[in-house]
Design a protein around this motif. Structure first.
Motif, PDB file in Angstrom:
ATOM      1  N   ALA A   1       2.162   2.432   8.694  1.00 13.27           N
ATOM      2  CA  ALA A   1       3.242   2.444   7.688  1.00 13.27           C
ATOM      3  C   ALA A   1       3.120   3.660   6.780  1.00 13.27           C
ATOM      4  O   ALA A   1       4.133   4.274   6.411  1.00 13.27           O
ATOM      5  CB  ALA A   1       3.186   1.152   6.874  1.00 13.27           C
ATOM      6  N   LEU A   2       1.897   4.020   6.414  1.00 12.76           N
ATOM      7  CA  LEU A   2       1.706   5.202   5.572  1.00 12.76           C
ATOM      8  C   LEU A   2       2.165   6.459   6.315  1.00 12.76           C
ATOM      9  O   LEU A   2       2.861   7.314   5.759  1.00 12.76           O
ATOM     10  CB  LEU A   2       0.232   5.323   5.168  1.00 12.76           C
ATOM     11  N   ARG A   3       1.773   6.574   7.585  1.00 10.35           N
ATOM     12  CA  ARG A   3       2.176   7.759   8.372  1.00 10.35           C
ATOM     13  C   ARG A   3       3.703   7.814   8.498  1.00 10.35           C
ATOM     14  O   ARG A   3       4.305   8.886   8.382  1.00 10.35           O
ATOM     15  CB  ARG A   3       1.529   7.735   9.763  1.00 10.35           C
ATOM     16  N   ALA A   4       4.289   6.636   8.730  1.00 13.99           N
ATOM     17  CA  ALA A   4       5.756   6.604   8.870  1.00 13.99           C
ATOM     18  C   ALA A   4       6.429   7.057   7.577  1.00 13.99           C
ATOM     19  O   ALA A   4       7.539   7.602   7.602  1.00 13.99           O
ATOM     20  CB  ALA A   4       6.211   5.195   9.250  1.00 13.99           C
ATOM     21  N   ALA A   5       5.737   6.844   6.453  1.00 19.72           N
ATOM     22  CA  ALA A   5       6.300   7.260   5.158  1.00 19.72           C
ATOM     23  C   ALA A   5       5.950   8.708   4.840  1.00 19.72           C
ATOM     24  O   ALA A   5       6.245   9.197   3.738  1.00 19.72           O
ATOM     25  CB  ALA A   5       5.789   6.336   4.057  1.00 19.72           C
ATOM     26  N   GLY A   6       5.286   9.390   5.762  1.00 21.39           N
ATOM     27  CA  GLY A   6       4.981  10.813   5.566  1.00 21.39           C
ATOM     28  C   GLY A   6       3.764  11.067   4.698  1.00 21.39           C
ATOM     29  O   GLY A   6       3.589  12.164   4.161  1.00 21.39           O
ATOM     30  N   ILE A   7       2.886  10.073   4.571  1.00 19.61           N
ATOM     31  CA  ILE A   7       1.702  10.215   3.713  1.00 19.61           C
ATOM     32  C   ILE A   7       0.474  10.438   4.605  1.00 19.61           C
ATOM     33  O   ILE A   7       0.262   9.697   5.579  1.00 19.61           O
ATOM     34  CB  ILE A   7       1.515   8.945   2.847  1.00 19.61           C
TER      35      ILE A   7
ATOM     36  N   VAL B   1       0.844  -1.206   0.000  1.00 21.51           N
ATOM     37  CA  VAL B   1       0.000   0.000   0.000  1.00 21.51           C
ATOM     38  C   VAL B   1       0.878   1.255   0.000  1.00 21.51           C
ATOM     39  O   VAL B   1       0.611   2.217  -0.730  1.00 21.51           O
ATOM     40  CB  VAL B   1      -0.984  -0.011   1.197  1.00 21.51           C
ATOM     41  N   VAL B   2       1.952   1.248   0.781  1.00 22.91           N
ATOM     42  CA  VAL B   2       2.852   2.414   0.809  1.00 22.91           C
ATOM     43  C   VAL B   2       3.489   2.613  -0.566  1.00 22.91           C
ATOM     44  O   VAL B   2       3.538   3.740  -1.083  1.00 22.91           O
ATOM     45  CB  VAL B   2       3.937   2.249   1.902  1.00 22.91           C
ATOM     46  N   ALA B   3       3.925   1.520  -1.184  1.00 21.57           N
ATOM     47  CA  ALA B   3       4.569   1.635  -2.508  1.00 21.57           C
ATOM     48  C   ALA B   3       3.582   2.210  -3.517  1.00 21.57           C
ATOM     49  O   ALA B   3       3.940   3.087  -4.327  1.00 21.57           O
ATOM     50  CB  ALA B   3       5.071   0.261  -2.962  1.00 21.57           C
ATOM     51  N   LEU B   4       2.336   1.749  -3.469  1.00 20.56           N
ATOM     52  CA  LEU B   4       1.336   2.260  -4.416  1.00 20.56           C
ATOM     53  C   LEU B   4       1.049   3.741  -4.163  1.00 20.56           C
ATOM     54  O   LEU B   4       0.975   4.545  -5.102  1.00 20.56           O
ATOM     55  CB  LEU B   4       0.047   1.428  -4.300  1.00 20.56           C
ATOM     56  N   ALA B   5       0.899   4.108  -2.890  1.00 20.52           N
ATOM     57  CA  ALA B   5       0.613   5.511  -2.566  1.00 20.52           C
ATOM     58  C   ALA B   5       1.750   6.413  -3.041  1.00 20.52           C
ATOM     59  O   ALA B   5       1.518   7.511  -3.550  1.00 20.52           O
ATOM     60  CB  ALA B   5       0.388   5.665  -1.061  1.00 20.52           C
ATOM     61  N   LYS B   6       2.982   5.933  -2.903  1.00 14.47           N
ATOM     62  CA  LYS B   6       4.145   6.732  -3.373  1.00 14.47           C
ATOM     63  C   LYS B   6       4.140   6.827  -4.891  1.00 14.47           C
ATOM     64  O   LYS B   6       4.340   7.911  -5.452  1.00 14.47           O
ATOM     65  CB  LYS B   6       5.444   6.083  -2.890  1.00 14.47           C
ATOM     66  N   GLU B   7       3.887   5.688  -5.537  1.00 15.20           N
ATOM     67  CA  GLU B   7       3.890   5.694  -7.016  1.00 15.20           C
ATOM     68  C   GLU B   7       2.837   6.669  -7.550  1.00 15.20           C
ATOM     69  O   GLU B   7       3.077   7.373  -8.532  1.00 15.20           O
ATOM     70  CB  GLU B   7       3.599   4.268  -7.516  1.00 15.20           C
ATOM     71  N   LEU B   8       1.683   6.717  -6.875  1.00 17.72           N
ATOM     72  CA  LEU B   8       0.590   7.576  -7.341  1.00 17.72           C
ATOM     73  C   LEU B   8       0.729   9.014  -6.842  1.00 17.72           C
ATOM     74  O   LEU B   8      -0.090   9.867  -7.175  1.00 17.72           O
ATOM     75  CB  LEU B   8      -0.759   7.004  -6.868  1.00 17.72           C
ATOM     76  N   ALA B   9       1.739   9.280  -6.025  1.00 16.65           N
ATOM     77  CA  ALA B   9       1.928  10.602  -5.403  1.00 16.65           C
ATOM     78  C   ALA B   9       0.641  11.036  -4.703  1.00 16.65           C
ATOM     79  O   ALA B   9       0.186  12.187  -4.861  1.00 16.65           O
ATOM     80  CB  ALA B   9       2.375  11.634  -6.439  1.00 16.65           C
ATOM     81  N   ALA B  10       0.061  10.099  -3.940  1.00 14.01           N
ATOM     82  CA  ALA B  10      -1.208  10.389  -3.261  1.00 14.01           C
ATOM     83  C   ALA B  10      -0.996  11.443  -2.175  1.00 14.01           C
ATOM     84  O   ALA B  10      -0.056  11.364  -1.385  1.00 14.01           O
ATOM     85  CB  ALA B  10      -1.783   9.109  -2.644  1.00 14.01           C
ATOM     86  N   ASP B  11      -1.886  12.427  -2.152  1.00 11.76           N
ATOM     87  CA  ASP B  11      -1.869  13.433  -1.075  1.00 11.76           C
ATOM     88  C   ASP B  11      -2.639  12.928   0.140  1.00 11.76           C
ATOM     89  O   ASP B  11      -2.485  13.456   1.241  1.00 11.76           O
ATOM     90  CB  ASP B  11      -2.524  14.731  -1.562  1.00 11.76           C
ATOM     91  N   LEU B  12      -3.523  11.967  -0.098  1.00  5.31           N
ATOM     92  CA  LEU B  12      -4.342  11.419   0.979  1.00  5.31           C
ATOM     93  C   LEU B  12      -4.683   9.976   0.639  1.00  5.31           C
ATOM     94  O   LEU B  12      -5.070   9.681  -0.490  1.00  5.31           O
ATOM     95  CB  LEU B  12      -5.647  12.230   1.114  1.00  5.31           C
ATOM     96  N   VAL B  13      -4.528   9.091   1.640  1.00 11.27           N
ATOM     97  CA  VAL B  13      -4.985   7.704   1.489  1.00 11.27           C
ATOM     98  C   VAL B  13      -6.129   7.494   2.476  1.00 11.27           C
ATOM     99  O   VAL B  13      -6.003   7.820   3.659  1.00 11.27           O
ATOM    100  CB  VAL B  13      -3.848   6.697   1.777  1.00 11.27           C
TER     101      VAL B  13
END
Ligand code: GLY
Length: 417
Positions: A81-87, A54-66
């Motif tokens: 994990a998303l929060r830890a990645a700054g998303i 999920v983190v890899a996909l959110a990064k690839e899509l440059a998501a501002d919000l998940v």
């Protein structure tokens, strides 16, 4: 704002429709989504239980919000994990999601917060079961102390049925929770929660049993309506002040603040509201009805929650009138559903896809137990019911079934508090 919604049900389709109507949302992605979400979002496949994926996909899509729809990724720590990645993420961390993932944890939090709920005992050994059953019931309430998609609860006056369900849970390795029975009509109150800030949505009522007149086994939910004409406005205020805010504060004080959607499932008894359960995400199918009446921009509300600025969000605005959602379920649901049948009329007005996929010819086919959720709105409950059932009548799915009494008891004035 680029938004990624995790999940594949009717709730996620409704969230995506709400987000698509928000001018601040520029790009929408659903993972994995379903046959209905592909019309408004780009569907991407992902293992929703894999934080790395999920983190890899959110990064690839440059998501501002998940936005995480279902409970499973939440209790597994995907939001962490998303929060830890700054998303920015709408959905609680693993520790706070235990309010849904562990009924025993939820009871402990409620006890500490002084919140009214059923008396409960955890049983984790078959040797202790009979004596515990003797201390409860009739009526017995037996809950699987784990995630069970709404189907892990048996409420029965039959001791043998209660015992069989408890044994089944224990044999599958889960403790069971025996609870005293809470009387009174049920309410689902969804609240945006960002630490201690709580913003309630409008209250809804689910219909959990599979059959008309609340008969048959529990399901994930067969239909819902909102608002509740029989529920005084001050009861919503009471639920927020006496139940949701103290629980949110207790989670903050434990160092595990809740951020996302806290779903209070309540029974409104003679002594006032009491908690049946908490969930850590939007409910399904109530969300499909509730969001049909939301006038405020959904993306901004979810983003404010995710970024800790909920206190600055303008008050939510709602359409007048009512919304009703009726679930069209596959043959044999809530048992193992029949899947793979072509659904005719699946792209009609008000239809939210739940368990659907595309076949090789691009036709919509059933792919889960709850296949569609059909929403009607109107000036009042009667009009909303009429529209939902008229829309449902246009849909054909072999062997499917639905309840024809969603919202009927309220309409006929048979619910009072
Ligand atoms: N409507 C019940 C649930 O979402 O758990």
């Amino acid at each position: 704002m680029r938004v990624l919604v995790i999940g594949s049900g009717g709730r996620e389709h409704a969230l995506l429709l709400g987000l698509a109507a928000d001018p601040s949302v520029t790009d929408l992605f659903a993972a994995p989504g379903n046959a209905g979400t592909e019309g408004i979002a780009t569907n991407r496949s992902v293992d929703v239980a894999s934080a790395d994926a999920v983190v890899a996909l959110a990064k690839e899509l440059a998501a501002d919000l998940v936005v995480i729809g279902p409970e499973v990724p939440l209790v597994l720590g995907v939001a962490d994990a998303l929060r830890a990645a700054g998303i920015a993420v709408f959905g609680p961390n693993k520790a706070a999601a235990q309010i849904e993932g562990s009924k025993a944890f939820a009871k402990d939090v409620m006890a500490a917060a002084g919140v009214r709920t059923a008396h409960a005992e955890v049983v984790d050994s078959p040797a202790d079961l009979d004596a515990a059953l003797d201390r409860f019931g009739p009526t017995w309430v037996v809950k699987d102390d784990g995630l069970a998609a709404g189907k892990g609860v048996v409420v029965t006056t039959d001791r043998a049925k209660a015992r069989d369900h408890a044994v089944e849970c224990l044999e599958s390795g889960h403790p069971v929770l025996l609870e005293s029975f809470l009387d009174g009509p049920e309410v689902s109150l969804f609240c945006l929660v960002d630490g201690q800030t709580v913003v309630p949505l409008i209250p809804a009522q689910d219909h959990k049993r599979v059959g008309n007149g609340d008969t048959g086994p529990n399901t994930g939910g067969m239909g819902a309506y909102t608002p509740l004409p029989w529920l005084p406005d001050e009861t919503v205020t009471q639920i927020v002040d006496e139940i949701v805010k103290p629980v949110a504060a207790e989670l903050v004080s434990r160092g595990t603040p809740f951020n996302g959607l806290l779903y209070a499932g309540l029974a409104i008894g003679a002594d006032g509201p009491a908690v049946v359960e908490f969930n850590a995400r939007f409910g399904d199918p109530e969300t499909q009805a509730v969001l049909a009446l939301l006038r405020s921009p959904l993306g901004q509300a979810l983003h404010a929650t995710a970024t800790g600025t909920l206190a600055e969000l303008p008050p939510l605005q709602w359409d007048d009138g009512a919304a009703v959602v009726v679930v069209l379920a596959a043959e044999n649901y809530p048992g193992t559903p029949r899947i793979g049948d072509v659904v005719v009329g699946a792209d009609g007005e008000g239809v939210r896809h739940a368990g659907t996929a595309r076949d090789a010819d691009g036709k919509t086919v059933s792919a889960g137990g709850r296949v569609l959720a059909v929403v009607g709105t109107g000036a009042d409950l009667a009009a909303a019911r009429e529209q939902a059932y008229a829309r449902l009548a246009e849909i054909k799915l072999p062997g499917s079934h639905f309840r024809n009494d969603i919202g009927l008891a309220a309409l006929e004035g048979r619910i009072s508090v």
